[in-house]
Scaffold this motif. Sequence first.
Motif, PDB file in Angstrom:
ATOM      1  N   ASP A 120       0.816  -1.358   0.013  1.00 28.15           N
ATOM      2  CA  ASP A 120      -0.025  -0.016   0.125  1.00 28.15           C
ATOM      3  C   ASP A 120       0.830   1.259  -0.260  1.00 28.15           C
ATOM      4  OD1 ASP A 120      -2.297  -1.726  -0.052  1.00 28.15           O
ATOM      5  OD2 ASP A 120      -2.722  -1.383   2.265  1.00 28.15           O
ATOM      6  N   GLU A 158       0.803   4.031  -2.959  1.00 26.31           N
ATOM      7  CA  GLU A 158       0.457   5.583  -2.534  1.00 26.31           C
ATOM      8  C   GLU A 158       1.384   6.438  -3.110  1.00 26.31           C
ATOM      9  OE1 GLU A 158      -0.758   5.704   1.511  1.00 26.31           O
ATOM     10  OE2 GLU A 158      -2.211   4.284   1.471  1.00 26.31           O
ATOM     11  N   GLU A 199       0.957   9.494  -5.854  1.00 25.27           N
ATOM     12  CA  GLU A 199       1.618  10.802  -5.817  1.00 25.27           C
ATOM     13  C   GLU A 199       2.538  11.313  -6.937  1.00 25.27           C
ATOM     14  OE1 GLU A 199       3.123  11.525  -1.586  1.00 25.27           O
ATOM     15  OE2 GLU A 199       1.485  10.389  -0.968  1.00 25.27           O
TER      16      GLU A 199
END
Length: 93
Positions: free
Chosen positions: A32, A36, A40
């Motif tokens: 995760d 993430e 970004e």
Amino acid sequence: MRKIILITFCFLCFSCNINQKKSIKWSDTDQDEVFEECIEFAMEIDKMDSEQANKYCYCTLDIILEKFENKQVAEEQIAEDPSLGYTWYEGCK
């Protein structure tokens, strides 16, 4: 672009306990976190929309999970050779 990938993975490297001796497989949390950070990066730096970023990051995560035993190994090897990031960057774009 190369510097941004290096900075991203260096951040990952320093945020973890690198001295850990036990071999640990990829946890859901590690996956995760990588996903993430990829999202970004893709949206802010590469200016992808959310759909493109998701496709790119799922592709990238699959390659990273296959290529490296765990997050720690990935961080160490990418820190030593930042050009590894281009292995999946061009293939997933």
